[in-house]
Design an enzyme around this catalytic site. Sequence first.
Site, PDB file in Angstrom:
ATOM      1  CB  THR A 130      -0.943  -0.012   1.218  1.00  0.00           C
ATOM      2  OG1 THR A 130      -1.838   1.106   1.163  1.00  0.00           O
ATOM      3  CG2 THR A 130      -0.178   0.035   2.525  1.00  0.00           C
ATOM      4  CB  CYS A 131       1.863   3.750  -1.582  1.00  0.00           C
ATOM      5  SG  CYS A 131       0.878   3.726  -3.098  1.00  0.00           S
TER       6      CYS A 131
END
Length: 283
Positions: free
Chosen positions: A239-240
């Site tokens: 994720t980011c």
Amino acid sequence: MTYPGPVVSAEWLAEHVNDPTVRVVDATVHLPDTGRNAKEEYLQVHIPGAGFFNFDEIADPQNSLPRKFPPKAVLEQAAGALGIDNSTHVIAYDTPGLYSAARVWWLFRQFGHDRVSILDGGLKHWMAEGWALQSGPVSLPEKTFIAGGERDLLARWPSVLSASGNTGEQIIDARTPGRFAGTEQDRYPGTRAGHIPNSLNLYWADLLEAGTRKLLPSEQLRERFSKAGITWDKPVTATCGSGLTACILALGLHLCGKDDWKVYDGSWDEWGRREDLPVVGPG
């Protein structure tokens, strides 16, 4: 042509840039807080023959968040307009070196097209090496691209929520340590501060050489993942901020020989806005 792998050098591309089976795309994204326009910069300078892979358009039109995973038909139409068919080897690059181009690699792989690579060091390294450049629009031949059945490389928030409570799975966040901890202003206004419970943190830029912005050798990539707490016997969700740099983590895992991963497309731009999803905040 023999597939050279998911990462190609500037030297390799210089030798193959005019090959009719190769299509180069500029996949640069600049977030609003930079004040830069990726399409305008592409028109000013790009690799010869490159098309512009516009993530704002190659996206889900029903999702209010920008650049979300596109329906099959959207990718097919856009790929065809860029001169890409099912025999094409797609080479993606971006202006900073590596920031958003890995998402092209992930998108095509999710739809079953493996002949896709990223240019190591991107336009930054290409220019530093003194290779040819071009400006202005590029006329590309219309092709037909037929996407395959989707693979299991895409995570939505329900599966991420499940993974956060499952000790048999891992979540790794590509944002800066400050954004992960919630002590630094997030780049997505309206999101809460913090991170997904039980997630690990590995800043995406730590997988790159500081000067060239090229990917580190696989042994060093493995060291960075291990230092961040990743164990190699459990699946990973990356994720980011908005689904761009998580793809760099996915690419890094792939280069380490680990392919039981998914990319959380919504990432913090989605999770951080939803009050019904748990957050570990500062303190």
